[in-house]
Design a protein around this motif. Structure first.
Motif, PDB file in Angstrom:
ATOM      1  N   ASP A 372       0.875  -1.175   0.000  1.00  0.00           N
ATOM      2  CA  ASP A 372       0.000   0.000   0.000  1.00  0.00           C
ATOM      3  C   ASP A 372       0.910   1.223   0.000  1.00  0.00           C
ATOM      4  OD1 ASP A 372      -1.519   2.217   0.648  1.00  0.00           O
ATOM      5  OD2 ASP A 372      -2.353   1.397   2.489  1.00  0.00           O
ATOM      6  N   PRO A 373       1.159   1.828  -1.169  1.00  0.00           N
ATOM      7  CA  PRO A 373       2.069   2.976  -1.226  1.00  0.00           C
ATOM      8  C   PRO A 373       1.354   4.303  -0.998  1.00  0.00           C
ATOM      9  CG  PRO A 373       1.445   2.369  -3.437  1.00  0.00           C
ATOM     10  CD  PRO A 373       0.683   1.452  -2.513  1.00  0.00           C
ATOM     11  N   MET A 374       0.117   4.254  -0.540  1.00  0.00           N
ATOM     12  CA  MET A 374      -0.689   5.460  -0.394  1.00  0.00           C
ATOM     13  C   MET A 374      -0.587   6.058   1.012  1.00  0.00           C
ATOM     14  SD  MET A 374      -2.050   5.540  -3.465  1.00  0.00           S
ATOM     15  CE  MET A 374      -3.281   6.831  -3.282  1.00  0.00           C
ATOM     16  N   HIS A 375      -0.922   5.249   2.027  1.00  0.00           N
ATOM     17  CA  HIS A 375      -1.147   5.812   3.358  1.00  0.00           C
ATOM     18  C   HIS A 375       0.114   6.348   4.026  1.00  0.00           C
ATOM     19  CE1 HIS A 375      -4.987   3.726   2.818  1.00  0.00           C
ATOM     20  NE2 HIS A 375      -5.443   4.591   3.698  1.00  0.00           N
ATOM     21  N   GLY A 376       1.248   5.753   3.748  1.00  0.00           N
ATOM     22  CA  GLY A 376       2.478   6.240   4.349  1.00  0.00           C
ATOM     23  C   GLY A 376       3.006   7.502   3.706  1.00  0.00           C
ATOM     24  N   ASN A 377       2.376   7.945   2.623  1.00  0.00           N
ATOM     25  CA  ASN A 377       2.843   9.120   1.883  1.00  0.00           C
ATOM     26  C   ASN A 377       1.830  10.263   1.893  1.00  0.00           C
ATOM     27  OD1 ASN A 377       5.445   8.115   0.822  1.00  0.00           O
ATOM     28  ND2 ASN A 377       4.154   6.597  -0.203  1.00  0.00           N
ATOM     29  N   THR A 378       0.923  10.249   2.856  1.00  0.00           N
ATOM     30  CA  THR A 378      -0.040  11.339   2.987  1.00  0.00           C
ATOM     31  C   THR A 378       0.612  12.530   3.685  1.00  0.00           C
ATOM     32  OG1 THR A 378      -1.794   9.692   3.225  1.00  0.00           O
ATOM     33  CG2 THR A 378      -2.340  11.952   3.811  1.00  0.00           C
ATOM     34  N   GLU A 379       0.363  13.718   3.201  1.00  0.00           N
ATOM     35  CA  GLU A 379       0.910  14.922   3.823  1.00  0.00           C
ATOM     36  C   GLU A 379      -0.119  16.043   3.783  1.00  0.00           C
ATOM     37  OE1 GLU A 379       3.668  17.298   1.077  1.00  0.00           O
ATOM     38  OE2 GLU A 379       3.928  15.233   0.346  1.00  0.00           O
ATOM     39  N   SER A 380       0.021  16.990   4.697  1.00  0.00           N
ATOM     40  CA  SER A 380      -0.847  18.167   4.729  1.00  0.00           C
ATOM     41  C   SER A 380      -0.044  19.371   4.259  1.00  0.00           C
ATOM     42  CB  SER A 380      -1.391  18.409   6.139  1.00  0.00           C
ATOM     43  OG  SER A 380      -2.272  17.372   6.527  1.00  0.00           O
ATOM     44  N   LEU A 381      -0.598  20.094   3.318  1.00  0.00           N
ATOM     45  CA  LEU A 381       0.056  21.288   2.798  1.00  0.00           C
ATOM     46  C   LEU A 381      -0.192  22.470   3.728  1.00  0.00           C
ATOM     47  CD1 LEU A 381      -0.951  20.850  -0.956  1.00  0.00           C
ATOM     48  CD2 LEU A 381       1.183  20.156   0.169  1.00  0.00           C
ATOM     49  N   GLY A 382       0.483  23.581   3.455  1.00  0.00           N
ATOM     50  CA  GLY A 382       0.325  24.773   4.288  1.00  0.00           C
ATOM     51  C   GLY A 382      -1.111  25.262   4.330  1.00  0.00           C
ATOM     52  N   SER A 383      -1.866  24.967   3.263  1.00  0.00           N
ATOM     53  CA  SER A 383      -3.259  25.385   3.194  1.00  0.00           C
ATOM     54  C   SER A 383      -4.169  24.493   4.029  1.00  0.00           C
ATOM     55  CB  SER A 383      -3.738  25.346   1.734  1.00  0.00           C
ATOM     56  OG  SER A 383      -3.617  24.022   1.215  1.00  0.00           O
ATOM     57  N   GLY A 384      -3.610  23.385   4.563  1.00  0.00           N
ATOM     58  CA  GLY A 384      -4.402  22.440   5.336  1.00  0.00           C
ATOM     59  C   GLY A 384      -4.969  21.298   4.520  1.00  0.00           C
ATOM     60  N   VAL A 385      -4.767  21.332   3.204  1.00  0.00           N
ATOM     61  CA  VAL A 385      -5.283  20.281   2.324  1.00  0.00           C
ATOM     62  C   VAL A 385      -4.381  19.059   2.401  1.00  0.00           C
ATOM     63  CG1 VAL A 385      -5.768  19.654  -0.082  1.00  0.00           C
ATOM     64  CG2 VAL A 385      -6.362  21.931   0.766  1.00  0.00           C
ATOM     65  N   LYS A 386      -4.996  17.893   2.534  1.00  0.00           N
ATOM     66  CA  LYS A 386      -4.237  16.638   2.523  1.00  0.00           C
ATOM     67  C   LYS A 386      -4.024  16.190   1.080  1.00  0.00           C
ATOM     68  CE  LYS A 386      -5.553  13.389   5.373  1.00  0.00           C
ATOM     69  NZ  LYS A 386      -6.449  12.475   6.131  1.00  0.00           N
ATOM     70  N   THR A 387      -2.814  15.727   0.789  1.00  0.00           N
ATOM     71  CA  THR A 387      -2.522  15.254  -0.559  1.00  0.00           C
ATOM     72  C   THR A 387      -1.472  14.152  -0.498  1.00  0.00           C
ATOM     73  OG1 THR A 387      -1.994  15.944  -2.831  1.00  0.00           O
ATOM     74  CG2 THR A 387      -0.666  16.903  -1.056  1.00  0.00           C
ATOM     75  N   ARG A 388      -1.164  13.585  -1.647  1.00  0.00           N
ATOM     76  CA  ARG A 388      -0.071  12.630  -1.803  1.00  0.00           C
ATOM     77  C   ARG A 388       0.645  12.962  -3.101  1.00  0.00           C
ATOM     78  NH1 ARG A 388      -4.509   8.111  -0.172  1.00  0.00           N
ATOM     79  NH2 ARG A 388      -3.989   7.917   2.034  1.00  0.00           N
ATOM     80  N   ARG A 389       1.943  12.783  -3.114  1.00  0.00           N
ATOM     81  CA  ARG A 389       2.730  13.072  -4.315  1.00  0.00           C
ATOM     82  C   ARG A 389       2.941  11.774  -5.083  1.00  0.00           C
ATOM     83  NH1 ARG A 389       5.016  18.303  -3.485  1.00  0.00           N
ATOM     84  NH2 ARG A 389       4.747  18.932  -1.295  1.00  0.00           N
ATOM     85  N   PHE A 390       2.624  11.829  -6.368  1.00  0.00           N
ATOM     86  CA  PHE A 390       2.740  10.630  -7.199  1.00  0.00           C
ATOM     87  C   PHE A 390       4.162  10.077  -7.169  1.00  0.00           C
ATOM     88  CE2 PHE A 390       3.245   8.241 -11.127  1.00  0.00           C
ATOM     89  CZ  PHE A 390       2.077   7.488 -11.165  1.00  0.00           C
ATOM     90  N   GLU A 391       5.146  10.954  -7.138  1.00  0.00           N
ATOM     91  CA  GLU A 391       6.541  10.492  -7.146  1.00  0.00           C
ATOM     92  C   GLU A 391       6.859   9.687  -5.886  1.00  0.00           C
ATOM     93  OE1 GLU A 391       9.124  14.188  -5.531  1.00  0.00           O
ATOM     94  OE2 GLU A 391       7.929  14.626  -7.313  1.00  0.00           O
ATOM     95  N   ASN A 392       6.245  10.042  -4.739  1.00  0.00           N
ATOM     96  CA  ASN A 392       6.475   9.272  -3.510  1.00  0.00           C
ATOM     97  C   ASN A 392       5.755   7.930  -3.554  1.00  0.00           C
ATOM     98  OD1 ASN A 392       8.029  11.347  -2.443  1.00  0.00           O
ATOM     99  ND2 ASN A 392       6.310  12.293  -1.378  1.00  0.00           N
TER     100      ASN A 392
END
Length: 473
Positions: A372-392
């Motif tokens: 599962d390469p999704m959950h360990g690569n979740t991050e919150s941006l300065g705007s508070g939005v949660k995202t994931r980077r495809f490269e990660n």
């Protein structure tokens, strides 16, 4: 007493895969979990209202059958031996409002497209398991949230409460359990109807195209795959002198996190032709990171059902802890029983995963490893939005293949949060989505998902990675 709705099972035994009877776990019943600590459960303010909903659930028909469950166990056993590859994907958390024919068919389309790419490139049959028809609950890091000095219970998924920030929406409503069952049944019914009606016919993969294909940077590569498969089928049929019926439909199974234990218990039944108990709400339940305590209620519940079980494994998981968990959930080392889904993050997988692989391999356990390469690569941006980077996401998956190869183990599947819609929730990919793109079509109420194009791109990257490893070997 055996549930009346299950009395009429007519099992197509030819699909069952030599799942030898072992034994029913001792001191276990569908309700024995209630004597153990149960985390991540909603607080229902009216116990009588909850009991009424559960009584109704117990009388409702099952959503899946025992023979489908045992057939999936056989397919997962094959994947563990390298004869198949598991593709598990779908929404982070389904929404009741998303139970519509376009959304369901598009979700199915992208899974079929990904499996087409993987089958063509890996030269392996694909085990398709959707994260849908029941993925309505989500674990949360806190029981409540505060906005403008107002504190309310957290949103735990549509099967528990509503996302709107008001007291009535956030109240845990047992009637939503019944609605969740109904939405799951409608989703499964539509998926089965599509597949049985020829929607998944490999003679016509062009039927699966979403609108994006004509505009994607990947369109040429995908079109070549479709043409190649069509030519191969026509060649086989020319030699055989008749249509290849095997390719007119595909197997498709469902999965969800076994989180709400009252719901899971109410849909756990015995059936006439097989020993033991089956969770008939889904084919493939899994235990999440927050509920994998060996002494907890979720492990107690899952150890007694005959479904294949998934377990999420993270950076904090220790080898001895994992081995004890395997002993509890799969004491007889049954093929296809246990899938270990590691979710480490691109920054941590190289350090955290090898000790676990080494320990499990040395124990002789027959498990299916899935990334599962999704959950360990979740991050919150300065705007508070949660995202994931495809490269990660890609990086963790690449590393996972290499780490398994070095350890002498096999990565037999991938577990993804994805959608068939044109959302912009994860950054990067072929179109290099940036932070500014997220505001264009960010629809998830919980975790960010790969859109259809990023999902297909990841399938192509898996094929290239496995192809590179094969050439090196």
């Amino acid at each position: 007493m055996m549930d009346a709705a299950v009395q009429h099972e007519q099992a197509p035994m030819k699909r069952e895969r030599n799942i030898a009877p072992v034994r029913q776990p001792e001191n276990w019943t569908p309700a024995s979990w209630q004597a153990f600590p149960a985390v991540q459960q909603p607080t229902y303010l009216d116990p009588a209202e909850l009991d009424l909903a559960l009584d109704q659930l117990r009388e409702l028909p099952p959503l899946v059958t025992s023979w489908e469950i045992l057939a999936l166990r056989g397919l997962l056993a094959d994947a563990a031996e390298g004869r198949r590859f598991l593709l598990q994907g779908g929404d982070c958390a389904e929404s009741f409002d998303d139970c519509t024919s376009p959304l369901i068919s598009n979700r199915l389309k992208v899974m079929l497209q990904m499996s087409l790419v993987l089958t063509h490139g890996l030269k392996l049959p694909i085990v398709r398991v959707g994260r849908f028809a029941g993925q309505y609950a989500k674990p949360r890091s806190a029981d409540s949230e505060t906005r403008n000095e107002v504190t309310l219970p957290c949103y735990r998924g549509d099967i528990v409460n509503g996302p709107a920030f008001d007291a009535e929406s956030r109240r845990a409503d047992p009637r939503r359990l019944i609605k969740g069952h109904a939405r799951s049944a409608m989703t499964m019914n539509f998926v089965r109807a599509l597949i049985d009606g020829g929607f998944a016919d490999l003679h016509h993969p062009e039927y699966w195209d979403l609108a994006w294909v004509a505009h994607s940077p990947l369109q040429s590569e995908y079109r070549q795959m479709v043409e190649s498969i069509g030519n191969s089928l026509r060649f086989m049929e020319t030699l055989a002198g008749s249509a290849v019926g095997e390719f007119q439909r595909v197997d498709f199974h469902t999965s969800h996190e076994a989180l709400l234990l009252h719901y899971e218990e109410a849909l756990t039944r015995q059936v006439p032709r097989h020993w033991g108990w089956f969770n008939l709400s889904t084919h493939f339940p899994w235990i999440g990171m927050r509920t994998a305590d060996i002494g907890g209620a979720h492990v107690e519940y899952c150890r007694g059902i005959r479904n294949p079980i998934g377990v999420k494994v993270g950076v904090s998981t220790q080898p001895d802890q994992l081995l004890r968990l395997i002993d509890v959930l799969d004491p007889d080392n049954e093929p296809g029983r246990l899938t270990l889904i590691h979710r480490m993050g691109a920054k941590h997988v190289a350090k955290a995963l090898p000790p676990l692989l080494s320990a499990v391999r040395a124990s002789g356990r027959k498990v299916l490893w899935c990334c599962d390469p999704m959950h360990g690569n979740t991050e919150s941006l300065g705007s508070g939005v949660k995202t994931r980077r495809f490269e990660n996401i890609r990086d963790e998956l690449d590393q996972a293949f290499d780490i398994h190869a070095a350890a002498g183990t096999r990565l037999g599947g991938v577990h993804l949060e994805l959608t068939g819609e044109n959302v912009t929730e994860c950054m990067g990919g072929a179109r290099d989505l940036t932070e500014s793109d997220l505001t264009r079509a960010y629809k998830s109420s919980v975790d960010p998902r790969l859109n259809y194009e990023q999902s297909l791109e990841l399938a192509m990257l898996i094929v290239r990675k496995r192809g590179d490893q094969g050439r090196l070997d």
